[in-house]
Write a protein that holds these residues in place. Structure first.
Motif, short mmCIF file in Angstrom:
data_model
loop_
_atom_site.label_atom_id
_atom_site.label_comp_id
_atom_site.label_asym_id
_atom_site.label_seq_id
_atom_site.Cartn_x
_atom_site.Cartn_y
_atom_site.Cartn_z
N TRP A 179 0.82 -1.21 0.00
CA TRP A 179 0.00 0.00 0.00
C TRP A 179 0.85 1.26 0.00
CZ3 TRP A 179 -5.27 -0.32 -0.50
CH2 TRP A 179 -5.80 -1.61 -0.44
N VAL A 180 1.71 1.40 1.01
CA VAL A 180 2.52 2.61 1.12
C VAL A 180 3.61 2.65 0.06
CG1 VAL A 180 4.06 3.92 2.62
CG2 VAL A 180 2.01 2.85 3.58
N PHE A 181 4.32 1.54 -0.11
CA PHE A 181 5.44 1.50 -1.05
C PHE A 181 5.04 1.90 -2.47
CE2 PHE A 181 7.75 -1.00 -4.23
CZ PHE A 181 9.03 -0.49 -4.06
N PRO A 182 4.00 1.30 -3.05
CA PRO A 182 3.64 1.71 -4.43
C PRO A 182 3.21 3.17 -4.53
CG PRO A 182 2.61 -0.39 -3.85
CD PRO A 182 3.14 0.20 -2.58
N ALA A 183 2.57 3.69 -3.48
CA ALA A 183 2.11 5.08 -3.51
C ALA A 183 3.28 6.05 -3.58
CB ALA A 183 1.26 5.37 -2.28
N LEU A 184 4.41 5.68 -2.97
CA LEU A 184 5.58 6.56 -2.96
C LEU A 184 6.53 6.30 -4.12
CD1 LEU A 184 6.46 6.47 0.85
CD2 LEU A 184 5.53 8.41 -0.41
N PRO A 229 -3.25 -2.82 -8.01
CA PRO A 229 -2.03 -2.71 -8.82
C PRO A 229 -0.87 -3.61 -8.42
CG PRO A 229 -2.97 -0.55 -8.46
CD PRO A 229 -3.78 -1.51 -7.64
N ASN A 230 -0.68 -3.88 -7.13
CA ASN A 230 0.49 -4.68 -6.75
C ASN A 230 0.40 -6.11 -7.29
OD1 ASN A 230 -1.63 -5.02 -4.67
ND2 ASN A 230 -0.15 -6.41 -3.74
N LEU A 231 -0.81 -6.65 -7.45
CA LEU A 231 -0.99 -7.99 -8.00
C LEU A 231 -1.45 -7.92 -9.45
CD1 LEU A 231 -1.06 -11.05 -7.77
CD2 LEU A 231 -3.38 -10.86 -6.84
N ASP A 232 -2.60 -7.29 -9.67
CA ASP A 232 -3.17 -7.10 -11.01
C ASP A 232 -3.14 -8.40 -11.81
OD1 ASP A 232 -4.48 -5.71 -12.93
OD2 ASP A 232 -2.74 -4.59 -13.64
N LEU A 233 -3.88 -9.37 -11.31
CA LEU A 233 -3.94 -10.69 -11.94
C LEU A 233 -4.42 -10.56 -13.39
CD1 LEU A 233 -3.82 -13.81 -11.58
CD2 LEU A 233 -6.24 -13.69 -10.93
N PRO A 234 -3.67 -11.08 -14.35
CA PRO A 234 -4.12 -11.00 -15.75
C PRO A 234 -5.45 -11.73 -15.94
CG PRO A 234 -1.79 -11.58 -15.65
CD PRO A 234 -2.32 -11.68 -14.24
N MET A 235 -6.35 -11.09 -16.64
CA MET A 235 -7.66 -11.69 -16.95
C MET A 235 -8.28 -10.92 -18.10
SD MET A 235 -9.90 -10.35 -13.65
CE MET A 235 -8.61 -10.47 -12.42
N SER A 236 -9.26 -11.51 -18.72
CA SER A 236 -9.92 -10.85 -19.84
C SER A 236 -10.81 -9.71 -19.33
CB SER A 236 -10.80 -11.86 -20.60
OG SER A 236 -11.92 -12.22 -19.80
N PRO A 237 -11.12 -8.74 -20.20
CA PRO A 237 -12.03 -7.67 -19.79
C PRO A 237 -13.37 -8.19 -19.29
CG PRO A 237 -10.93 -7.07 -21.83
CD PRO A 237 -10.57 -8.51 -21.55
N LEU A 279 -1.94 4.60 7.57
CA LEU A 279 -1.28 5.07 6.36
C LEU A 279 -1.71 4.31 5.12
CD1 LEU A 279 2.37 5.74 7.56
CD2 LEU A 279 0.55 7.40 7.17
N ALA A 280 -2.11 3.05 5.28
CA ALA A 280 -2.53 2.27 4.12
C ALA A 280 -3.71 2.93 3.42
CB ALA A 280 -2.89 0.85 4.53
N THR A 281 -4.61 3.54 4.17
CA THR A 281 -5.77 4.16 3.56
C THR A 281 -5.39 5.44 2.82
OG1 THR A 281 -6.33 5.25 5.65
CG2 THR A 281 -7.35 3.13 5.22
N SER A 282 -4.47 6.21 3.40
CA SER A 282 -3.95 7.37 2.68
C SER A 282 -3.23 6.93 1.41
CB SER A 282 -3.00 8.17 3.57
OG SER A 282 -3.69 8.86 4.59
N ALA A 283 -2.40 5.91 1.55
CA ALA A 283 -1.64 5.42 0.39
C ALA A 283 -2.57 4.84 -0.66
CB ALA A 283 -0.63 4.37 0.84
N GLY A 284 -3.63 4.16 -0.24
CA GLY A 284 -4.58 3.59 -1.19
C GLY A 284 -5.28 4.66 -1.99
N PHE A 285 -5.63 5.77 -1.34
CA PHE A 285 -6.26 6.86 -2.05
C PHE A 285 -5.31 7.43 -3.10
CE2 PHE A 285 -8.11 11.16 -2.49
CZ PHE A 285 -9.43 10.80 -2.73
N VAL A 286 -4.04 7.57 -2.73
CA VAL A 286 -3.04 8.04 -3.69
C VAL A 286 -2.91 7.05 -4.84
CG1 VAL A 286 -0.58 8.50 -4.00
CG2 VAL A 286 -1.77 9.41 -1.99
N GLN A 287 -2.88 5.75 -4.54
CA GLN A 287 -2.75 4.75 -5.60
C GLN A 287 -3.93 4.78 -6.57
OE1 GLN A 287 -1.18 0.81 -5.34
NE2 GLN A 287 -0.83 1.01 -3.14
N SER A 288 -5.11 5.08 -6.06
CA SER A 288 -6.28 5.09 -6.94
C SER A 288 -6.17 6.18 -8.00
CB SER A 288 -7.57 5.27 -6.13
OG SER A 288 -7.60 6.53 -5.49
N LEU A 289 -5.30 7.17 -7.77
CA LEU A 289 -5.05 8.21 -8.76
C LEU A 289 -3.82 7.88 -9.60
CD1 LEU A 289 -5.66 11.25 -6.39
CD2 LEU A 289 -7.28 10.24 -7.98
#
Length: 756
Positions: A399-404, A605-613, A686-696
């Motif tokens: 959560w935090v790492f990808p946001a930064l 995003p950290n996993l993003d398992l491949p799958m069809s639309p 912090l995960a919730t703050s980081a998650g909001f950042v990741q969603s953008l």
């Protein structure tokens, strides 16, 4: 974090504060949050911090507040490791002097509109300062205009300062006190290291027997669980001549620390009756000073901090405080503000939604306030506070790492370095559970990396996806930095041993020629001890694929089992409904949980398992339906995942609606402190703050960090009312970019990159 953890999280009552007020013309209002006297009865404090130490905020701006230091932990017998509260350093007390009516001190005066008129407290996130202003009138009817400014330096991480400016509306003498407050050990201390969940819940209930309302575990006071640890103070002393204070301390069975203060008086002021107060719970310099009506007098308290492996003893730390005093408040403040302005060069700018803009700025403020550079410390789940005991969860890695990572890669790097630094306790834990490689704990001590998951957190030793989360973050850092030397020396050892863990943990189903992972706890944590949790299996598969790729990069030979297990890893799937299952179909999916389902985790995003639309849309629709049918007070981690998932399926309108849901109930005013759910008020997560950042950063942009670079994996999306979203000064493989999502002539979202 586990469901049991969350039920026992601390309660901080939410308040309604005024709308933001701009403190000066140069400050963008989206960086400013303000409180007024309407909220004296309830106050949800923020904090000032620089990643190394902190202080909580308070209403008057002058109180002694709880403060914490990075990875400075208390290890009391039978308890879990928890942050030791360091002596409160920010307080300054003020009295108009003795009169026939008595002696009145600012910090003991009850809050009221009469005593604190014209009140305004402002958190300026762009400058990293807290400023409090009011007209203080004591019971003797003497009034004083007061302004207090406090900051924790981003320019010199050992330093902080508080300045109080008084403008008395009378002639005479006043008294000031400059304390370092020493906290009493929290009582009672529970043997959380060995208490069962039922015993812990009973303790929470007992703590609430004094209230008249029935106990509600989602809203009750959880302070008995997440209390601060203890710092034992020794060698406390000061100088009435040099106007300094200093002390040495030691966390309970933990590390040593030091703290010091140097006081600066207004020019021309000659104090009298200067005394050094050394008591059990306070070390303070007290003095009287003459004042004249209408004159402004500024008193400054310069503070320095150190701890083992970061600074020296009390004498060395006192020298830092005195040096700060010789430098002066204005220069220190200017350097601090410049450091913040440099950080804010990397930003997220929204044209079309002022509320979301302000929310993302407050989220970035909290992330930057708690991150370090050039270290190997993680970020505690609830920042530099005692909530969730300051431990490092998967929150740090996923959560935090990808946001930064794209905005501030130097601030993200310590998180992956922490996992490399603490490989040995992870190896020992794997042996403990009969596994190979490294088995990172659900709750790691931020200093030692040792497992300090509370005994009452049932089953978390089975929530083993954390081991894959760690490896994924390591690989993401390599992909974003392109640093092959780092990969070989630091990332590869972690990735390899995580892969070895998964080889030892999977089971081979010969009848179906597939690999399974049995006896795990799902991210939807009410489902404990289930077979083949989809998120866990998918994350393990990705970790194994990463290990194979990393081996090739560093010139090592990959274990052939990694590719074989990955190829045959079972991910539960409903062929008729054309969607994934949360876990094996043998387990009924019928519980009322915080999430309803964990399928949204497959799309994060950290996993993003491949799958069809088609399957992605079906997973998303099922998640939304289950949130209605089986969801109960969803946590904010789910809210931000849904915003990201909506963007992935190309629905900018729904993504915008989920972003708006993140603003309702979760942001505790006045300072946008995020809580875990809208109702339980477990704050500072912090995960919730980081998650909001990741969603953008990853959600609306559609960007992913993969082997091909910074890839436009999904079409960008914008909520209907937004004109644009800009990721400013992001860094990828040593190059800087501005990335903008705006609209083409037909009104469709488009993404452009501009090299800087």
């Amino acid at each position: 974090m586990t469901l049991t953890h969350r039920l026992l999280s601390p309660l901080i009552v939410a308040l309604a504060f005024s709308a933001p007020v701009v403190t000066h013309a140069a400050t963008d209002p989206s960086f400013v949050l303000t409180a007024t006297s309407k909220n004296f009865d309830n106050y949800f404090p923020s904090y000032l911090a620089n990643g190394y130490f902190s202080t909580m905020t308070s209403v008057r701006g002058s109180e002694a507040n709880l403060a914490y230091m990075v990875a400075f932990m208390d290890y009391a017998k039978d308890d879990i490791a928890r942050p030791a509260a360091i002596p409160g350093w920010s307080g300054i007390d003020y009295s108009t002097g003795k009169s026939t009516a008595g002696e009145f001190w600012l910090n003991r005066t009850l809050l009221s509109d009469k005593a604190f008129s014209d009140y305004q407290q402002t958190l300026d996130m762009h400058n990293g300062t807290l400023t409090t202003r009011y007209r203080y009138t004591d019971d003797s009817q003497k009034s004083t205009r007061i302004e207090i400014t406090t900051f924790v330096s981003q320019a010199d991480t050992h330093l902080a300062a508080t300045r109080i400016t008084i403008t008395p509306e009378f002639d005479g003498s006043v008294q000031l006190s400059f304390p370092l407050n020493i906290w009493a050990p929290h009582q009672p201390r529970f043997p959380i290291g060995k208490m069962t969940g039922d015993e812990m819940l009973a303790a929470v209930a007992a703590n609430n027997m004094s209230v008249t309302e029935p106990v509600n575990y989602r809203t009750a006071d959880r302070a008995p669980v997440w209390y601060h640890g203890d710092t034992n103070v020794s060698n406390d002393d000061g100088s009435t001549k040099d106007l300094t204070l200093q002390l040495d301390g030691k966390a309970e069975q933990g590390l040593h620390m030091a703290e010091a203060a140097a006081i600066e008086l207004p020019k021309g002021i000659k104090p009298s009756d200067i005394t050094l107060d050394k008591s059990t719970y306070q070390l303070a310099l007290n003095m009287k000073v003459p004042v004249h009506k209408g004159h402004a007098y500024s008193f400054t308290k310069y503070v320095a901090m150190s701890r083992e492996s970061w600074g020296g003893d009390a004498s060395a730390t006192a020298a830092l405080a005195k040096k700060a005093r010789s430098t002066g408040f204005d220069k220190l403040l200017a350097a601090h503000q410049t450091a913040w302005h440099t950080l804010w060069q990397s930003d997220i700018v929204i044209d079309g939604d002022a509320k979301v803009q302000q929310a993302v700025h407050s989220d970035l403020y909290y992330l930057l306030s708690n991150s370090t550079s050039g270290t190997a410390w993680p970020m505690g789940a609830c920042a530099l506070t005692p909530n969730y005991a300051g431990h490092a969860f998967w929150d740090s890695d996923s959560w935090v790492f990808p946001a930064l990572l794209l905005l501030h890669p130097d601030r993200a790097k310590p998180i992956v370095m922490f996992r490399h630094r603490t490989m040995q306790p992870a190896r020992e834990r794997a042996i403990q559970y009969g596994a190979k490689g490294t088995m990172y704990p659900w709750e790691a001590d931020p200093e030692t990396g040792i497992d300090y998951t509370p005994h009452f957190a049932y089953g978390v030793f089975r929530e083993i996806h954390v081991n894959a989360d760690v490896a994924i973050a390591q690989w993401q850092y390599y992909l974003a930095s392109g640093d092959s030397a780092w990969l070989k020396a630091n990332g590869w050892p972690v990735i390899k041993e995580v892969a070895d863990f998964w080889v030892s943990r999977v089971s081979y189903d010969k009848a179906n020629d597939r690999y399974e992972i049995l006896h795990v706890t799902s991210p939807d944590e009410a489902y404990d001890d289930v077979p083949n949790d989809s998120f866990t299996n998918a994350a393990a598969r990705k970790a194994l694929d990463i290990a194979t790729a990393a081996a090739t990069k560093v010139g090592a030979s990959p274990d052939p089992q990694w590719a074989d297990i990955s190829k045959k890893m079972y991910i539960p799937f409903d062929a008729k409904a054309r969607r994934h299952l949360d876990f094996d179909a043998s387990v009924p999916h019928d519980k009322i949980t915080w999430m309803g389902s964990s399928l949204a985790w497959l799309m994060y995003p950290n996993l993003d398992l491949p799958m069809s639309p088609e399957i992605r849309k079906n997973d998303f629709d099922f998640q939304l339906e289950e949130l209605k049918v089986h969801g109960n007070d969803p946590n904010e981690m789910m809210m931000v995942m849904l915003a990201t998932a909506a963007a992935e399926v190309g629905d900018g309108k729904t993504a915008g609606e989920w972003l708006q849901r993140n603003l309702v109930g979760f942001l505790k005013p006045p300072y946008n402190v995020r809580s875990e759910t809208a109702s339980n008020n477990a704050g500072y997560i912090l995960a919730t703050s980081a998650g909001f950042v990741q969603s953008l950063v990853y959600g609306l942009s559609g960007l992913r960090i993969d082997d091909n670079g910074l890839t436009e994996a999904y079409a960008p999306a914008l909520p209907p009312t937004w004109k644009s979203l800009t990721l400013k000064h992001i860094t990828f493989r040593g190059k800087r970019y501005d990335i903008t999502v705006d609209r083409d002539a037909a009104g469709n979202a488009k993404l452009t990159r501009k090299a800087l």
